[in-house]
Design an enzyme around this catalytic site. Structure first.
Site, short mmCIF file in Angstrom:
data_model
loop_
_atom_site.label_atom_id
_atom_site.label_comp_id
_atom_site.label_asym_id
_atom_site.label_seq_id
_atom_site.Cartn_x
_atom_site.Cartn_y
_atom_site.Cartn_z
N ALA A 134 50.49 53.59 48.00
CA ALA A 134 51.72 54.06 47.38
C ALA A 134 52.40 52.85 46.75
O ALA A 134 52.23 51.72 47.21
CB ALA A 134 52.62 54.71 48.42
N GLY A 172 47.93 54.77 50.75
CA GLY A 172 47.85 56.02 50.01
C GLY A 172 46.58 56.15 49.19
O GLY A 172 46.13 57.26 48.89
N GLU A 177 49.60 50.06 56.15
CA GLU A 177 51.04 50.36 56.15
C GLU A 177 51.79 49.65 57.27
O GLU A 177 52.94 49.25 57.11
CB GLU A 177 51.27 51.87 56.27
CG GLU A 177 50.93 52.66 55.02
CD GLU A 177 49.49 53.16 54.98
OE1 GLU A 177 48.64 52.61 55.71
OE2 GLU A 177 49.21 54.10 54.21
N GLU A 189 44.09 57.39 51.57
CA GLU A 189 44.47 58.77 51.88
C GLU A 189 44.10 59.71 50.73
O GLU A 189 43.65 60.84 50.96
CB GLU A 189 45.97 58.83 52.19
CG GLU A 189 46.31 58.09 53.48
CD GLU A 189 47.80 57.89 53.68
OE1 GLU A 189 48.46 57.34 52.77
OE2 GLU A 189 48.32 58.29 54.74
N1 CAA Z 1 52.53 48.88 45.26
C1 CAA Z 1 53.07 48.24 44.20
N2 CAA Z 1 52.46 47.22 43.57
C2 CAA Z 1 51.25 46.82 44.05
C3 CAA Z 1 50.64 47.44 45.15
C4 CAA Z 1 51.33 48.53 45.78
N3 CAA Z 1 50.80 49.22 46.82
N4 CAA Z 1 49.46 46.83 45.40
C5 CAA Z 1 49.35 45.86 44.48
N5 CAA Z 1 50.42 45.86 43.66
C6 CAA Z 1 50.70 44.95 42.52
C7 CAA Z 1 51.09 43.60 43.02
O1 CAA Z 1 52.46 43.58 43.34
C8 CAA Z 1 50.76 42.75 41.83
O2 CAA Z 1 51.76 42.89 40.86
P1 CAA Z 1 52.42 41.57 40.16
O3 CAA Z 1 51.29 40.97 39.40
O4 CAA Z 1 53.49 42.15 39.31
O5 CAA Z 1 52.89 40.70 41.27
C9 CAA Z 1 49.51 43.40 41.27
O6 CAA Z 1 49.50 44.73 41.79
C10 CAA Z 1 48.22 42.73 41.71
O7 CAA Z 1 48.24 42.63 43.12
P2 CAA Z 1 47.98 41.25 43.90
O8 CAA Z 1 48.42 40.09 43.08
O9 CAA Z 1 48.57 41.39 45.26
O10 CAA Z 1 46.37 41.26 43.99
P3 CAA Z 1 45.44 40.56 45.08
O11 CAA Z 1 44.05 40.69 44.58
O12 CAA Z 1 45.97 39.21 45.42
O13 CAA Z 1 45.63 41.47 46.41
C11 CAA Z 1 45.74 43.55 47.63
C12 CAA Z 1 45.16 42.78 46.43
C13 CAA Z 1 45.20 42.94 48.94
C14 CAA Z 1 45.30 44.98 47.51
C15 CAA Z 1 47.28 43.45 47.63
O14 CAA Z 1 47.75 43.79 46.34
C16 CAA Z 1 47.97 44.33 48.62
O15 CAA Z 1 48.00 44.02 49.79
N6 CAA Z 1 48.57 45.44 48.16
C17 CAA Z 1 49.33 46.33 48.99
C18 CAA Z 1 48.44 47.17 49.87
C19 CAA Z 1 49.26 48.06 50.77
O16 CAA Z 1 50.03 47.62 51.59
N7 CAA Z 1 49.13 49.40 50.60
C20 CAA Z 1 49.84 50.36 51.38
C21 CAA Z 1 51.06 50.82 50.63
S1 CAA Z 1 52.11 51.88 51.60
C22 CAA Z 1 51.46 53.42 51.49
O17 CAA Z 1 50.45 53.64 50.88
C23 CAA Z 1 52.23 54.54 52.20
C24 CAA Z 1 51.47 55.83 52.33
O18 CAA Z 1 50.75 56.03 53.29
C25 CAA Z 1 51.67 56.90 51.37
#
Ligand code: CAA
Length: 258
Positions: free
Chosen positions: A66, A109, A132, A112
């Site tokens: 998400a 998400g 999460e 999911e």
């Molecule tokens: N939401 C918003 N933006 C996101 C994102 C997310 N879930 N995942 C990645 N992005 C964005 C980053 O902020 C970044 O944007 P900027 O360049 O503007 O900073 C861009 O995508 C590229 O990401 P990274 O620079 O972080 O890329 P990376 O290769 O270094 O890392 C990753 C990749 C490990 C997937 C890392 O991006 C990450 O940890 N993302 C979040 C994963 C996460 O926590 N997901 C769960 C979300 S909560 C949820 O999903 C609730 C639910 O159950 C419904």
């Protein structure tokens, strides 16, 4: 023709292809993307010419979860009144078969969403997880419920509680994914698998997926009864008569989806 901003929608033969397309955000799922995805699903479901649907992302990410930035400031009342995440359920209610073709990250998400499809094909680059907990929250789009059914309690619990990611090999071993495919062949393989499904009787495919999915929602005895009634109903279809006639006459069946 509807134009979408966060997904790409194409038709390949009898297969509907939806590509998640927020490359700058690793396909993070926001309200707009889910709304567009749901709209595309509605169109494919209503189209008699479509027999199966493929949902995919990019090489780097199916979806990284998400959209954290969109959620960050949300209040409880906003989440409650807007029934946050409820609209994500559309894909799990699709009546036509839906394949998730996953390369790269399928997190939170994103994992999911993949699990809400009927089957997952994984590139060897795929990484699955429910991270999460690291954000101080928990899965909210079925992660605590669907993952345990796919991989069992210990692994689901470990993944949800530690946020550890699982690679494609582990995901296949655990039963989360149907098959692993070399990354370069993922889309072709998914489209071919979907085309195979779409070449069957759509009626039979819809009834089949309905019954398989029912197994997660009911007891064994009820599920068996549901399957048997559905099986009986198939003898009212043209496609049953045609499929069996074709076998007897040693020719290819011409299904009418009727
Ligand atoms: N939401 C918003 N933006 C996101 C994102 C997310 N879930 N995942 C990645 N992005 C964005 C980053 O902020 C970044 O944007 P900027 O360049 O503007 O900073 C861009 O995508 C590229 O990401 P990274 O620079 O972080 O890329 P990376 O290769 O270094 O890392 C990753 C990749 C490990 C997937 C890392 O991006 C990450 O940890 N993302 C979040 C994963 C996460 O926590 N997901 C769960 C979300 S909560 C949820 O999903 C609730 C639910 O159950 C419904």
């Amino acid at each position: 023709e509807t134009t979408f901003e966060t997904i790409l929608v194409e038709t390949r033969g009898r297969v509907g292809l939806i590509t998640l397309n927020r490359p700058g955000q690793l396909n993070a799922l926001n309200d707009q993307l889910i709304a567009e995805l749901n709209q595309a699903l509605d169109v494919f479901e209503a189209d008699e010419g479509i027999g199966a649907i493929v949902v995919t992302g990019s090489e780097k990410a199916f979806a990284a979860g998400a959209d954290i930035k969109e959620m960050q400031a949300k209040t409880y009342m906003e989440a409650y009144k807007g029934d946050f995440i409820a609209s994500w359920d559309r894909i799990s209610r699709a009546r036509k078969p839906v394949i998730a073709a996953v390369a790269g990250f399928a997190l939170g998400g994103g994992c999911e969403l993949a699990m809400s499809c009927d089957l997952i094909l994984a590139a060897d680059t795929a990484k699955f997880g429910q991270p999460e907990i690291k954000l101080g929250i928990m899965p909210g789009a079925g992660g605590t419920q669907r993952l345990i059914r796919a991989v069992g309690k210990s692994k689901a619990m470990e993944l949800c509680l530690t946020g550890r990611l699982m690679d494609a090999e582990e995901a296949e071993r655990a039963g989360l994914v149907a098959r692993i495919v070399p990354a370069a062949e993922l889309l072709d393989d998914a489209l071919k698998t979907a085309e195979t499904i779409a070449s069957m009787s759509l009626t039979a495919a819809m009834m089949t997926k309905d019954c398989v999915n029912r197994a997660h929602e009911t007891t064994l005895a009820e599920g068996i009864r549901y399957e048997r009634r559905t099986f009986h109903a198939m003898f009212a279809t043209h496609d049953q008569k045609e499929g069996m006639a074709a076998f007897t006459e040693k020719r290819r069946p011409r299904f009418r989806n009727a």
